[in-house]
Motif scaffolding. Structure first.
Motif, mmCIF file in Angstrom:
data_model
loop_
_atom_site.group_PDB
_atom_site.id
_atom_site.type_symbol
_atom_site.label_atom_id
_atom_site.label_comp_id
_atom_site.label_asym_id
_atom_site.label_seq_id
_atom_site.Cartn_x
_atom_site.Cartn_y
_atom_site.Cartn_z
ATOM 1 N N ALA A 167 3.823 18.135 -40.427
ATOM 2 C CA ALA A 167 4.633 19.337 -40.841
ATOM 3 C C ALA A 167 5.376 19.639 -40.920
ATOM 4 C CB ALA A 167 3.150 20.391 -40.139
ATOM 5 N N PHE A 168 6.384 19.303 -39.998
ATOM 6 C CA PHE A 168 7.882 19.478 -40.108
ATOM 7 C C PHE A 168 8.670 19.376 -41.792
ATOM 8 C CE2 PHE A 168 8.094 18.408 -35.346
ATOM 9 C CZ PHE A 168 7.428 20.073 -35.032
ATOM 10 N N ASP A 169 9.167 20.414 -42.209
ATOM 11 C CA ASP A 169 10.129 20.300 -43.370
ATOM 12 C C ASP A 169 11.023 19.947 -42.658
ATOM 13 O OD1 ASP A 169 11.783 21.178 -45.260
ATOM 14 O OD2 ASP A 169 11.418 22.879 -46.263
ATOM 15 N N TYR A 170 11.284 18.280 -42.401
ATOM 16 C CA TYR A 170 12.825 17.731 -42.311
ATOM 17 C C TYR A 170 13.733 17.863 -42.877
ATOM 18 C CZ TYR A 170 9.762 15.331 -38.847
ATOM 19 O OH TYR A 170 9.208 14.981 -37.890
ATOM 20 N N PRO A 171 14.055 17.947 -44.415
ATOM 21 C CA PRO A 171 14.531 18.022 -44.970
ATOM 22 C C PRO A 171 15.548 19.317 -44.521
ATOM 23 C CG PRO A 171 13.175 17.135 -46.951
ATOM 24 C CD PRO A 171 12.607 17.428 -45.132
ATOM 25 N N LYS A 172 14.878 21.016 -44.732
ATOM 26 C CA LYS A 172 14.975 22.220 -44.101
ATOM 27 C C LYS A 172 15.911 21.654 -42.596
ATOM 28 C CE LYS A 172 12.437 25.536 -44.693
ATOM 29 N NZ LYS A 172 11.388 26.483 -43.208
ATOM 30 N N LEU A 173 15.054 20.853 -42.032
ATOM 31 C CA LEU A 173 15.864 20.934 -40.867
ATOM 32 C C LEU A 173 17.463 20.322 -40.669
ATOM 33 C CD1 LEU A 173 13.017 19.257 -38.188
ATOM 34 C CD2 LEU A 173 14.577 21.841 -38.445
ATOM 35 N N THR A 174 17.649 19.641 -41.501
ATOM 36 C CA THR A 174 18.442 18.391 -41.473
ATOM 37 C C THR A 174 19.859 18.516 -42.442
ATOM 38 O OG1 THR A 174 17.969 17.117 -42.832
ATOM 39 C CG2 THR A 174 17.733 16.220 -41.019
ATOM 40 N N SER A 175 19.446 19.460 -42.908
ATOM 41 C CA SER A 175 20.208 20.695 -43.962
ATOM 42 C C SER A 175 21.099 21.388 -43.031
ATOM 43 C CB SER A 175 19.792 20.723 -45.224
ATOM 44 O OG SER A 175 18.496 21.960 -45.546
ATOM 45 N N HIS A 176 19.743 22.270 -42.746
ATOM 46 C CA HIS A 176 20.253 23.977 -41.433
ATOM 47 C C HIS A 176 20.883 24.063 -40.148
ATOM 48 C CE1 HIS A 176 18.273 25.691 -44.895
ATOM 49 N NE2 HIS A 176 19.229 25.920 -45.354
ATOM 50 N N ALA A 177 20.762 22.653 -39.523
ATOM 51 C CA ALA A 177 20.983 22.505 -38.020
ATOM 52 C C ALA A 177 22.109 22.329 -37.943
ATOM 53 C CB ALA A 177 20.238 21.189 -37.588
ATOM 54 N N THR A 178 23.233 22.437 -36.839
ATOM 55 C CA THR A 178 25.059 22.169 -36.570
ATOM 56 C C THR A 178 24.889 20.797 -35.924
ATOM 57 O OG1 THR A 178 24.867 24.921 -35.956
ATOM 58 C CG2 THR A 178 26.326 23.408 -34.921
ATOM 59 N N LEU A 179 23.155 20.730 -34.927
ATOM 60 C CA LEU A 179 23.343 19.045 -34.530
ATOM 61 C C LEU A 179 21.967 19.094 -34.067
ATOM 62 C CD1 LEU A 179 24.122 16.800 -33.281
ATOM 63 C CD2 LEU A 179 24.864 18.150 -30.857
ATOM 64 N N LEU A 180 21.464 17.888 -34.811
ATOM 65 C CA LEU A 180 19.650 17.573 -34.208
ATOM 66 C C LEU A 180 19.944 16.422 -33.794
ATOM 67 C CD1 LEU A 180 17.574 18.309 -37.133
ATOM 68 C CD2 LEU A 180 17.424 16.708 -35.696
ATOM 69 N N ILE A 181 18.958 16.148 -32.848
ATOM 70 C CA ILE A 181 19.518 15.420 -31.761
ATOM 71 C C ILE A 181 17.401 14.597 -32.238
ATOM 72 C CG2 ILE A 181 19.090 14.472 -29.380
ATOM 73 C CD1 ILE A 181 20.809 16.633 -28.975
ATOM 74 N N ASP A 182 17.269 13.691 -32.647
ATOM 75 C CA ASP A 182 16.399 12.843 -32.991
ATOM 76 C C ASP A 182 16.039 12.069 -32.187
ATOM 77 O OD1 ASP A 182 13.909 12.201 -34.056
ATOM 78 O OD2 ASP A 182 15.178 11.579 -35.849
ATOM 79 N N THR A 183 15.274 12.177 -31.299
ATOM 80 C CA THR A 183 14.660 11.421 -30.013
ATOM 81 C C THR A 183 13.412 10.529 -30.685
ATOM 82 O OG1 THR A 183 12.776 12.498 -29.017
ATOM 83 C CG2 THR A 183 15.025 12.962 -28.230
ATOM 84 N N ARG A 184 13.090 10.386 -31.691
ATOM 85 C CA ARG A 184 11.718 9.725 -32.317
ATOM 86 C C ARG A 184 12.304 8.764 -32.983
ATOM 87 N NH1 ARG A 184 8.408 9.141 -28.973
ATOM 88 N NH2 ARG A 184 6.953 9.103 -30.805
ATOM 89 N N ALA A 185 13.789 8.878 -33.430
ATOM 90 C CA ALA A 185 13.851 8.543 -34.865
ATOM 91 C C ALA A 185 13.698 8.231 -36.416
ATOM 92 C CB ALA A 185 14.426 6.394 -33.920
ATOM 93 N N ARG A 186 13.470 9.453 -36.272
ATOM 94 C CA ARG A 186 12.362 9.507 -37.495
ATOM 95 C C ARG A 186 13.758 9.955 -38.686
ATOM 96 N NH1 ARG A 186 7.545 12.267 -39.872
ATOM 97 N NH2 ARG A 186 7.794 12.151 -41.400
ATOM 98 N N LEU A 187 14.434 10.327 -39.031
ATOM 99 C CA LEU A 187 15.639 10.758 -39.572
ATOM 100 C C LEU A 187 16.724 9.444 -39.591
ATOM 101 C CD1 LEU A 187 15.712 14.835 -38.026
ATOM 102 C CD2 LEU A 187 14.588 13.838 -40.364
ATOM 103 N N ARG A 188 17.036 10.073 -40.774
ATOM 104 C CA ARG A 188 18.435 8.355 -40.109
ATOM 105 C C ARG A 188 19.966 9.176 -39.905
ATOM 106 N NH1 ARG A 188 19.593 7.522 -46.074
ATOM 107 N NH2 ARG A 188 17.435 6.487 -46.224
ATOM 108 N N GLU A 189 20.612 8.949 -38.889
ATOM 109 C CA GLU A 189 21.728 9.761 -38.610
ATOM 110 C C GLU A 189 22.311 10.040 -39.553
ATOM 111 O OE1 GLU A 189 23.058 6.657 -35.415
ATOM 112 O OE2 GLU A 189 21.567 7.710 -34.110
ATOM 113 N N SER A 190 23.344 10.918 -39.637
ATOM 114 C CA SER A 190 24.199 11.441 -40.309
ATOM 115 C C SER A 190 25.584 12.121 -39.297
ATOM 116 C CB SER A 190 23.849 12.330 -41.269
ATOM 117 O OG SER A 190 23.525 13.807 -40.701
ATOM 118 N N THR A 191 26.351 12.995 -40.472
ATOM 119 C CA THR A 191 27.160 14.116 -39.250
ATOM 120 C C THR A 191 26.761 14.853 -38.550
ATOM 121 O OG1 THR A 191 27.276 15.704 -41.250
ATOM 122 C CG2 THR A 191 28.471 13.764 -41.504
ATOM 123 N N ASN A 192 25.503 15.515 -38.800
ATOM 124 C CA ASN A 192 24.952 16.609 -38.141
ATOM 125 C C ASN A 192 23.174 15.729 -36.721
ATOM 126 O OD1 ASN A 192 23.325 16.545 -40.446
ATOM 127 N ND2 ASN A 192 23.183 18.288 -39.897
#
Length: 67
Positions: free
Chosen positions: A38-63
Motif C-alpha cells: 500500500a506504500f507509494d514507494y516511488p513517492k517515498l524515494t523521490s521526496h525523502a532526503t534519506l530513506l533507511i530501508d530495513t526490508r531491502a525493498r528498494l534499490r540503494e541509491s543516493t538517498n
C-alpha cells in the motif's frame, strides 16, 4: 488504506503523520521498517532526503540505504 502505526513517543515528542510528499520532504530521514504494497514507494524515494530501508525493498541509491 495506507498501513499506519499508532503515534510513537521519542524524546518527549509524540507524532503520527500522513505519507504525503510535502510531509515526507520535511523530514531529515524516513525509516522503512515494514514492507507493505500500500506504500507509494516511488513517492517515498523521490521526496525523502534519506530513506533507511530495513526490508531491502528498494534499490540503494543516493538517498536510499539498506540497514
Amino acid at each position: 488504506m495506507t498501513p499506519a502505526l499508532p503515534p510513537v513517543k521519542l524524546g518527549g515528542v509524540t507524532e503520527s503523520v500522513q505519507l504525503a510528499a510535502e510531509i515526507v520532504a520535511e523530514y531529515n530521514c524516513v525509516v522503512l521498517a515494514t514492507d507493505h504494497d500500500a506504500f507509494d514507494y516511488p513517492k517515498l524515494t523521490s521526496h525523502a532526503t534519506l530513506l533507511i530501508d530495513t526490508r531491502a525493498r528498494l534499490r540503494e541509491s543516493t538517498n536510499v540505504v539498506h540497514a
